[in-house]
Design a protein around this motif. Sequence first.
Motif: not given
Length: 160
Positions: A79-80, A83-84, A86-87, A111, A114
């Motif tokens: 999950m981390r 987020r990475q 996606e960023g 990602a 999104r």
Amino acid sequence: MKRVLMLASVASMIDQFNMPNIVLLQKLGYQVDVACNFIEGNTCSDERVAELKQKLQDMHVRCCQIDFARNIKHMGQNMRALRQVEGLMKQNGYAFCHCHSPIGGVVARIAGHRTKTKVIYTAHGFHFYQGAPVMNWLVGVLSGGEDAEPMDGCVDNDQS
């Protein structure tokens, strides 16, 4: 210059399979970023990973550490990683992401969905087959099954 993200769960996947893809993308005029776990889970030595990073930097490829876990059961770590990734996609506005490995593929597709980033997934052999563990089937369905997040292309180089 248009940017592309080459993504895999581990650096050894980039080293063993994707260097020619990176060269080709550069010849086509893309700025290539590589995102993977350079620290753990690799099938090559730490020295080889350091050599790979240096070679990528010499090729003007930006290397991005993503904290992928190769084990699907390590959901918090993956999950981390989501987020990475996606960023990175939001920050860089990639033309597309070319992803490799089942877990990397799932993360890239979520990602990408999104962030509205196009995603191409290359399957280096499918991990779901008759008699495979249930967890393999779950990853297989998520990374390539018809109910998975949409992808813009899938390359299968499995010879079975």
